[in-house]
Motif scaffolding. Structure first.
Motif, PDB file in Angstrom:
ATOM      1  N   GLY A  47       0.818  -1.215   0.045  1.00  0.00           N
ATOM      2  CA  GLY A  47       0.107  -0.092  -0.270  1.00  0.00           C
ATOM      3  C   GLY A  47       0.844   1.209  -0.002  1.00  0.00           C
ATOM      4  N   MET A  48       0.089   2.236  -0.684  1.00  0.00           N
ATOM      5  CA  MET A  48       0.907   3.623  -0.667  1.00  0.00           C
ATOM      6  C   MET A  48      -0.081   4.569  -0.649  1.00  0.00           C
ATOM      7  N   ALA A  49      -0.201   5.720   0.034  1.00  0.00           N
ATOM      8  CA  ALA A  49      -0.880   6.793   0.077  1.00  0.00           C
ATOM      9  C   ALA A  49      -1.203   7.322  -1.353  1.00  0.00           C
ATOM     10  N   LYS A  50      -2.355   7.671  -1.746  1.00  0.00           N
ATOM     11  CA  LYS A  50      -2.617   8.021  -3.084  1.00  0.00           C
ATOM     12  C   LYS A  50      -1.762   9.381  -3.485  1.00  0.00           C
ATOM     13  N   ASP A  51      -1.642  10.342  -2.402  1.00  0.00           N
ATOM     14  CA  ASP A  51      -1.052  11.501  -2.586  1.00  0.00           C
ATOM     15  C   ASP A  51       0.500  11.551  -2.302  1.00  0.00           C
ATOM     16  N   ILE A  52       1.363  12.145  -3.150  1.00  0.00           N
ATOM     17  CA  ILE A  52       2.723  12.199  -3.109  1.00  0.00           C
ATOM     18  C   ILE A  52       2.954  13.638  -3.236  1.00  0.00           C
ATOM     19  N   LEU A  53       4.073  13.854  -2.061  1.00  0.00           N
ATOM     20  CA  LEU A  53       4.593  15.302  -2.189  1.00  0.00           C
ATOM     21  C   LEU A  53       5.814  15.626  -3.054  1.00  0.00           C
ATOM     22  N   PRO A  54       5.805  16.075  -4.161  1.00  0.00           N
ATOM     23  CA  PRO A  54       7.048  16.302  -4.855  1.00  0.00           C
ATOM     24  C   PRO A  54       7.987  16.944  -4.194  1.00  0.00           C
ATOM     25  N   ILE A  55       9.334  16.715  -4.277  1.00  0.00           N
ATOM     26  CA  ILE A  55      10.360  17.460  -3.785  1.00  0.00           C
ATOM     27  C   ILE A  55      11.584  17.284  -4.730  1.00  0.00           C
ATOM     28  N   ASN A  56      12.457  18.244  -4.421  1.00  0.00           N
ATOM     29  CA  ASN A  56      13.691  18.443  -5.356  1.00  0.00           C
ATOM     30  C   ASN A  56      14.842  18.487  -4.441  1.00  0.00           C
ATOM     31  N   ASP A  57      14.934  18.323  -2.886  1.00  0.00           N
ATOM     32  CA  ASP A  57      15.780  18.664  -2.260  1.00  0.00           C
ATOM     33  C   ASP A  57      16.059  17.592  -1.186  1.00  0.00           C
ATOM     34  N   PHE A  58      15.967  15.982  -1.710  1.00  0.00           N
ATOM     35  CA  PHE A  58      16.014  14.895  -0.854  1.00  0.00           C
ATOM     36  C   PHE A  58      17.536  14.830  -0.522  1.00  0.00           C
ATOM     37  N   THR A  59      18.300  15.149  -1.484  1.00  0.00           N
ATOM     38  CA  THR A  59      19.903  14.671  -1.282  1.00  0.00           C
ATOM     39  C   THR A  59      20.493  15.732  -0.011  1.00  0.00           C
ATOM     40  N   THR A  60      19.689  16.850   0.274  1.00  0.00           N
ATOM     41  CA  THR A  60      20.169  17.810   1.021  1.00  0.00           C
ATOM     42  C   THR A  60      19.872  17.390   2.556  1.00  0.00           C
ATOM     43  N   THR A  61      20.936  17.262   3.458  1.00  0.00           N
ATOM     44  CA  THR A  61      20.626  17.113   4.789  1.00  0.00           C
ATOM     45  C   THR A  61      19.956  18.445   5.503  1.00  0.00           C
ATOM     46  N   GLY A  62      18.813  18.307   5.880  1.00  0.00           N
ATOM     47  CA  GLY A  62      18.073  19.149   6.320  1.00  0.00           C
ATOM     48  C   GLY A  62      16.900  19.709   5.453  1.00  0.00           C
ATOM     49  N   GLY A  63      16.887  18.776   4.457  1.00  0.00           N
ATOM     50  CA  GLY A  63      15.787  19.150   3.241  1.00  0.00           C
ATOM     51  C   GLY A  63      14.394  18.955   3.698  1.00  0.00           C
ATOM     52  N   THR A  64      13.203  19.038   3.035  1.00  0.00           N
ATOM     53  CA  THR A  64      11.930  18.678   3.170  1.00  0.00           C
ATOM     54  C   THR A  64      11.689  17.588   4.141  1.00  0.00           C
ATOM     55  N   ILE A  65      12.052  16.429   3.631  1.00  0.00           N
ATOM     56  CA  ILE A  65      11.789  15.028   4.085  1.00  0.00           C
ATOM     57  C   ILE A  65      12.438  15.093   5.684  1.00  0.00           C
ATOM     58  N   ASP A  66      13.313  15.820   5.795  1.00  0.00           N
ATOM     59  CA  ASP A  66      13.881  15.552   7.372  1.00  0.00           C
ATOM     60  C   ASP A  66      13.229  16.243   8.359  1.00  0.00           C
TER      61      ASP A  66
END
Length: 288
Positions: free
Chosen positions: A137-156
């Protein structure tokens, strides 16, 4: 926040499903799978490997797309256990060099994921993951990001929570965990994924991904980056899924939400809205 879907991110093209084993301390022990990896050599605190759970047009059960946004099929399997995870949507960039499949991957977005497992003895991890439609299962909605490789980015800033509602009672199933607690994250994880897909061999519970993907060279992938640890209930003898259970896997921005407010909303049947600060997977367990 502007949300998107898997179909939009992948331009409607086929995608492959992968998962990472051992990217969260203690999970393999809790899942009873640590011994499966005793002969897999990996650096200390590194993930153990990558397994496939969906490869379109592959000549095996993996060709079935097991992903659902709202249902989990128990398919009379028994011994099913949710695994709350973050899933990344990747774009693959292939190498022109002989002997190397991938050059790099780009992370396009992320969401909440249930990497549900059959707790049975099987020689390969993939055999525990895909038992037909609606087995992941995966949530239908996905949050686009372009800063995953940056420590302290959105996902952190995000945390991951998992609950089970059974007979009207809300039960904490997974420990509320900071995404930044993953052993490998950001650029370290991206580099590891590329190297692992390029070099992983058919060894123990793992499979030779390079060989499995060479012919099709899929443009996109969904990769679940590792299960968090279970709560006491999630590690108890009551942990296996039952008909009519409801599973909630929630990724939330810790700057805007906390576990208490989320638990109160779920307990009181208050609707939680996917708005980017919340990414919610809700699955009902049923027999298909």
């Amino acid at each position: 926040m502007n949300l998107t879907t898997l179909s939009d991110l992948t331009n409607g093209q086929d995608w492959i499903g992968l998962g990472i084993a051992g990217n969260q301390a203690e999970h393999l022990d809790q899942a009873g799978e640590a011994d499966d990896f005793k002969e897999v050599i990996a650096p200390e605190n590194a993930p153990k490997g990558i397994f496939p759970w969906h490869i379109p047009n592959f000549p095996s059960f993996l060709s079935t797309n097991p992903l659902s946004h709202d249902t989990l099929s128990n398919n009379c399997e028994g011994y099913l256990q949710p695994e709350p995870e973050i899933a990344l949507v990747l774009e693959f960039h292939y190498s022109e060099s002989a002997g190397q499949l991938l050059d790099k991957v780009s992370v396009l977005g992320f969401s909440a994921f249930n990497d549900c497992s059959r707790r049975v003895n099987e020689p390969k991890i993939s055999l525990k993951k895909n038992w037909g439609a609606a087995s992941q299962g995966m949530a239908k909605d996905i949050l686009p990001i372009n800063d995953f490789t940056t420590t302290g980015g959105t996902i952190d800033n995000y945390r991951l929570a998992c609950y089970l509602k059974r007979d009207g009672e809300l039960l904490q199933y997974g420990k509320d965990t900071a995404v930044s607690d993953y052993c490998y994250l950001n650029q370290t994880l991206v580099d590891w994924i590329v190297n692992q897909i390029n070099t992983q061999t058919d060894h123990g519970p793992l499979e030779p991904l390079n060989e499995m993907l060479t012919d099709s060279k899929p443009a996109y992938g969904v990769i679940a980056i590792g299960a968090t640890c279970y709560s006491d209930f999630g590690n108890s003898d009551q942990r296996f899924l039952r008909e009519n259970d409801e599973i909630f896997v929630i990724a939330y921005d810790s700057n805007q939400h906390n576990s208490s407010s989320i638990e109160n909303a779920l307990t009181n049947n208050t609707t939680l809205t996917n708005d980017g600060s919340l990414l919610i997977l809700q699955q009902s367990v049923t027999t298909i």
